[in-house]
Every structure is written in structure tokens, then in C-alpha cells.
Design a protein around this motif. Structure first.
Motif, mmCIF file in Angstrom:
data_model
loop_
_atom_site.group_PDB
_atom_site.id
_atom_site.type_symbol
_atom_site.label_atom_id
_atom_site.label_comp_id
_atom_site.label_asym_id
_atom_site.label_seq_id
_atom_site.Cartn_x
_atom_site.Cartn_y
_atom_site.Cartn_z
ATOM 1 N N ILE A 1 7.152 -58.680 7.035
ATOM 2 C CA ILE A 1 7.479 -59.874 6.257
ATOM 3 C C ILE A 1 8.967 -60.142 6.371
ATOM 4 O O ILE A 1 9.784 -59.235 6.193
ATOM 5 C CB ILE A 1 7.115 -59.684 4.758
ATOM 6 C CG1 ILE A 1 5.619 -59.442 4.591
ATOM 7 C CG2 ILE A 1 7.583 -60.887 3.937
ATOM 8 C CD1 ILE A 1 5.233 -59.009 3.197
ATOM 9 N N LEU A 50 11.772 -62.587 4.635
ATOM 10 C CA LEU A 50 12.071 -63.531 3.565
ATOM 11 C C LEU A 50 13.291 -64.336 3.947
ATOM 12 O O LEU A 50 14.243 -63.797 4.497
ATOM 13 C CB LEU A 50 12.331 -62.776 2.266
ATOM 14 C CG LEU A 50 11.196 -61.889 1.777
ATOM 15 C CD1 LEU A 50 11.644 -61.074 0.557
ATOM 16 C CD2 LEU A 50 9.969 -62.714 1.440
ATOM 17 N N SER A 57 16.370 -67.180 2.839
ATOM 18 C CA SER A 57 17.143 -67.734 1.733
ATOM 19 C C SER A 57 18.168 -68.732 2.276
ATOM 20 O O SER A 57 18.956 -68.385 3.124
ATOM 21 C CB SER A 57 17.870 -66.615 0.997
ATOM 22 O OG SER A 57 18.836 -67.130 0.111
ATOM 23 N N LEU A 61 15.260 -55.922 -2.946
ATOM 24 C CA LEU A 61 14.287 -55.353 -2.005
ATOM 25 C C LEU A 61 14.307 -53.828 -2.079
ATOM 26 O O LEU A 61 13.248 -53.177 -2.044
ATOM 27 C CB LEU A 61 14.588 -55.796 -0.576
ATOM 28 C CG LEU A 61 14.174 -57.188 -0.164
ATOM 29 C CD1 LEU A 61 14.450 -57.395 1.326
ATOM 30 C CD2 LEU A 61 12.714 -57.450 -0.462
ATOM 31 N N THR A 97 19.272 -64.859 5.679
ATOM 32 C CA THR A 97 19.929 -65.861 4.843
ATOM 33 C C THR A 97 20.822 -66.763 5.682
ATOM 34 O O THR A 97 21.431 -66.315 6.653
ATOM 35 C CB THR A 97 20.765 -65.199 3.726
ATOM 36 O OG1 THR A 97 21.349 -66.229 2.922
ATOM 37 C CG2 THR A 97 21.858 -64.302 4.271
ATOM 38 N N VAL A 120 9.907 -55.053 5.001
ATOM 39 C CA VAL A 120 10.419 -56.378 4.666
ATOM 40 C C VAL A 120 11.874 -56.529 5.108
ATOM 41 O O VAL A 120 12.701 -55.652 4.875
ATOM 42 C CB VAL A 120 10.301 -56.643 3.144
ATOM 43 C CG1 VAL A 120 10.794 -58.039 2.799
ATOM 44 C CG2 VAL A 120 8.858 -56.447 2.678
ATOM 45 N N PHE A 143 15.254 -59.482 5.373
ATOM 46 C CA PHE A 143 15.806 -60.659 4.710
ATOM 47 C C PHE A 143 16.690 -61.427 5.679
ATOM 48 O O PHE A 143 17.488 -60.832 6.413
ATOM 49 C CB PHE A 143 16.616 -60.242 3.477
ATOM 50 C CG PHE A 143 16.708 -61.334 2.470
ATOM 51 C CD1 PHE A 143 15.691 -61.553 1.572
ATOM 52 C CD2 PHE A 143 17.802 -62.174 2.448
ATOM 53 C CE1 PHE A 143 15.762 -62.592 0.661
ATOM 54 C CE2 PHE A 143 17.882 -63.213 1.548
ATOM 55 C CZ PHE A 143 16.862 -63.419 0.648
#
Length: 126
Positions: free
Chosen positions: A120, A122, A124, A72, A14, A10, A12
Motif C-alpha cells: 500500500i 499512501l 499526501s 505509520l 508526499t 506500507v 508514504f
């Protein structure tokens, strides 16, 4: 994706203006279509936020509010996800140069995600 969540790598992303303190600041007045790579093992003390289009005071006190990489990491330790990706991405959400974002920034991020074999990503907002 053929993996279960507890097997997934995963990352991230942002748009909250998160970056390493050693990276150049985002251009906040005219907008900035560039991104900053944030290592998966970064120490939170090495991060900062620069953005003028939202109140960043709380984010500066606890970057997990806009960039929950610590969460995470916790999920990986607990086996809820497979692992934390080696690279994550900070952008500054005020990006009026949409063509640069679509033609340069997004493909570069996608290439890195593929190279890192991320399952994946994610997102934000800032």
C-alpha cells in the motif's frame, strides 16, 4: 492484494516538499519533477520542508502534518499494519514538467515500491 491490512507493508508519498536536510532542495520557482527518498527509520530531526506554493510554517514545526510516518510506525507497533516500508518519497507538488513526472519520476518511484515489496502506498498533497 492478498494480504490483510495487518500484514501489509506500507509506504508514504508526499508532494509537500519533504526531504532530508542533507538532500538538495527542490527547485521551487520553476517547479521540480524529481523526488527524494526518505528512509523508513529516519529521525524526524533530519527532515525539512522546502516548498513555496503553500504555507510550510506548520509543517516545519510538525512534519507529521504532511508526512505522518510516525503514525505509520505507531500503527505497525500496534499491529494495525504489517510494517513500515524501508523507503518513502518526497516530491515538491509544483511540477509543471508533467512529461518528466510521468515518464521518469513516477516509474522510478513505482520501481522502488515494487523492489521494496510495498503493498500500500499512501499519498499526501502539499
Amino acid at each position: 492484494m492478498d494480504k490483510t491490512l495487518d500484514e501489509a507493508r506500507v509506504a508514504f508519498i508526499t508532494t509537500a516538499g519533504v526531504r532530508l536536510k542533507t538532500d538538495p532542495p527542490f527547485e521551487t520557482k520553476k517547479g521540480d519533477p524529481t523526488f527524494r527518498i526518505i528512509p523508513g527509520d529516519v529521525d524526524y530531526g533530519d527532515l525539512t520542508v522546502n516548498h513555496e506554493h503553500y504555507d510550510i510554517r506548520d509543517a516545519l514545526e510538525d512534519i507529521n502534518l504532511v508526512f505522518p510516518l510516525d503514525i505509520l510506525r505507531q500503527f505497525a507497533r500496534e499491529g494495525k499494519i504489517g510494517e513500515v516500508a524501508p523507503h518513502h518519497f518526497g516530491l515538491m507538488g509544483y511540477i509543471p514538467q508533467v512529461k518528466k513526472l510521468m515518464n521518469k519520476t513516477a516509474p522510478a518511484i513505482a520501481d522502488q515500491l515494487q523492489e521494496d515489496q510495498v503493498d500500500i502506498a499512501l499519498l499526501s498533497p502539499g
